[in-house]
Design a protein around this motif. Structure first.
Motif, PDB file in Angstrom:
ATOM      1  N   THR A   4       1.040  -1.021  -0.056  1.00 40.55           N
ATOM      2  CA  THR A   4       0.299   0.149   0.058  1.00 40.55           C
ATOM      3  C   THR A   4       0.941   1.216  -0.005  1.00 40.55           C
ATOM      4  O   THR A   4       1.715   1.217   0.769  1.00 40.55           O
ATOM      5  N   TYR A   5       0.662   2.259  -0.881  1.00 43.19           N
ATOM      6  CA  TYR A   5       1.449   3.558  -0.972  1.00 43.19           C
ATOM      7  C   TYR A   5       0.488   4.328  -0.207  1.00 43.19           C
ATOM      8  O   TYR A   5      -0.778   4.587  -0.381  1.00 43.19           O
ATOM      9  N   GLY A  42      -0.997   8.012   0.500  1.00 46.70           N
ATOM     10  CA  GLY A  42      -1.780   9.084  -0.541  1.00 46.70           C
ATOM     11  C   GLY A  42      -3.007   9.474   0.137  1.00 46.70           C
ATOM     12  O   GLY A  42      -3.650   8.944   1.203  1.00 46.70           O
ATOM     13  N   ASN A  43      -3.786  10.375  -0.639  1.00 47.38           N
ATOM     14  CA  ASN A  43      -5.189  10.591  -0.198  1.00 47.38           C
ATOM     15  C   ASN A  43      -6.183  10.619  -1.484  1.00 47.38           C
ATOM     16  O   ASN A  43      -6.118  11.489  -2.184  1.00 47.38           O
ATOM     17  N   PRO A  44      -6.721   9.380  -1.731  1.00 44.09           N
ATOM     18  CA  PRO A  44      -6.353   8.126  -0.944  1.00 44.09           C
ATOM     19  C   PRO A  44      -5.344   7.261  -1.214  1.00 44.09           C
ATOM     20  O   PRO A  44      -4.769   7.341  -2.068  1.00 44.09           O
ATOM     21  N   GLU A  45      -5.166   6.473  -0.339  1.00 43.25           N
ATOM     22  CA  GLU A  45      -4.040   5.449  -0.428  1.00 43.25           C
ATOM     23  C   GLU A  45      -4.165   4.596  -1.491  1.00 43.25           C
ATOM     24  O   GLU A  45      -5.433   4.420  -2.074  1.00 43.25           O
ATOM     25  N   THR A  46      -3.233   3.945  -2.095  1.00 45.95           N
ATOM     26  CA  THR A  46      -3.297   3.176  -3.150  1.00 45.95           C
ATOM     27  C   THR A  46      -2.928   1.602  -2.834  1.00 45.95           C
ATOM     28  O   THR A  46      -1.691   1.591  -2.251  1.00 45.95           O
ATOM     29  N   THR A  47      -3.543   0.735  -3.022  1.00 44.50           N
ATOM     30  CA  THR A  47      -3.156  -0.636  -2.806  1.00 44.50           C
ATOM     31  C   THR A  47      -2.835  -1.353  -4.131  1.00 44.50           C
ATOM     32  O   THR A  47      -3.624  -1.545  -5.055  1.00 44.50           O
ATOM     33  N   ALA A  48      -1.457  -1.589  -4.398  1.00 46.34           N
ATOM     34  CA  ALA A  48      -1.176  -2.257  -5.537  1.00 46.34           C
ATOM     35  C   ALA A  48      -0.997  -3.644  -5.533  1.00 46.34           C
ATOM     36  O   ALA A  48      -0.941  -4.360  -6.483  1.00 46.34           O
ATOM     37  N   LEU A  49      -0.631  -4.193  -4.467  1.00 46.31           N
ATOM     38  CA  LEU A  49      -0.959  -5.675  -4.354  1.00 46.31           C
ATOM     39  C   LEU A  49      -1.674  -6.111  -3.087  1.00 46.31           C
ATOM     40  O   LEU A  49      -1.615  -5.377  -2.065  1.00 46.31           O
ATOM     41  N   ARG A  50      -2.466  -7.200  -3.276  1.00 54.26           N
ATOM     42  CA  ARG A  50      -3.345  -7.381  -2.023  1.00 54.26           C
ATOM     43  C   ARG A  50      -3.367  -8.959  -1.830  1.00 54.26           C
ATOM     44  O   ARG A  50      -3.733  -9.736  -2.447  1.00 54.26           O
TER      45      ARG A  50
END
Length: 245
Positions: free
Chosen positions: A13-14, A16-24
């Motif tokens: 998760t990176y 930010g506003n909103p945060e970014t989830t790149a792998l889950r």
């Protein structure tokens, strides 16, 4: 058999506003000798997977094991040496040193190894021959074709006999004929025992691999080399993130 690479419930998760989830919650195992193609559309998480698998970034949660070693236990300084020992990288941009000849570019990958200059150059010369560029060893990158530059990059990745080579769009900057030659070289290296994970947008490239892994929205949606979780299909049925890299 100890896996060459094992990702265990990896989430990235990176902020930010909103945060970014790149792998889950991604779990992936690659055994020695495999050739795995990772496919998926832009934003599916492929680049993040490469960064995490290559220990260039650390996961937010989960574990990354390389050759059985838990990389969470390594400091950043120790991780750099570990990466040099166990991982090789091939990128579509080549990233060659423009003012160093082919041999020096390949030998550069061995700087973290406890080797003499002479030993590094001997290993580089052997890798150069292995990719069919022995006759070009003293040429500068600017004197080479795109396909030859990519062969140098592949030689640099394999010179230290790493546990795993990660290739990010290795044919992306090449025409179809040259790209086909590079794929043939990767298959040849794999047949000789090199473990490879290839990140690609191109399904024709993936079709040449023995195993395909598909990412969508940061989730492993299909894996032709593993049985299904729970129902037998290899699909991680996890709700996708709002956005990915």
């Amino acid at each position: 058999m100890t896996p060459a690479l094992e990702l265990l419930d990896v989430t990235k998760t990176y902020a930010g506003n909103p945060e970014t989830t790149a792998l889950r919650e991604l779990t992936l195992r690659v055994d020695p000798g495999e050739l795995v193609a990772v496919v998926g559309p832009s934003g599916s998480g492929k680049s993040t997977l490469l960064q995490i698998a290559g220990t260039l970034e650390r996961p937010t949660t989960g574990a990354v094991h390389i050759a059985g070693a838990d990389t969470r236990r390594l400091s950043d300084a120790s991780l750099a040496g570990f990466r040099a020992q166990h991982l090789g990288f091939v990128f579509q941009q080549f990233f060659l040193l423009p003012h160093r000849d082919v041999l020096a570019n390949i030998a550069h990958a061995l700087l973290y190894r406890p080797m003499t200059v002479r030993s590094r150059r001997a290993a580089a010369a052997a890798a150069c021959e292995r990719v069919g560029l022995g006759h070009r060893r003293h040429h500068l990158p600017g004197q080479l074709s795109g396909g030859e530059c990519q062969r140098v990059a592949i030689a640099r990745a394999l010179v230290g006999s790493p546990t795993l080579i990660l290739a990010d769009e290795p044919t992306g900057n090449l025409d179809s004929v040259t790209g086909g030659q590079i794929l043939a070289l990767l298959r040849e290296l794999n047949s000789a025992g090199t473990t490879l994970v290839v990140i690609t947008h191109d399904h024709s490239v993936a079709a040449d691999a023995g195993r395909q892994v598909e990412l969508r929205d940061g989730v492993l949606r299909r894996d032709t080399g593993r049985p299904e979780r729970g129902s037998g299909s290899g699909v991680n049925r996890v709700a996708p993130s709002r956005s990915t890299r």
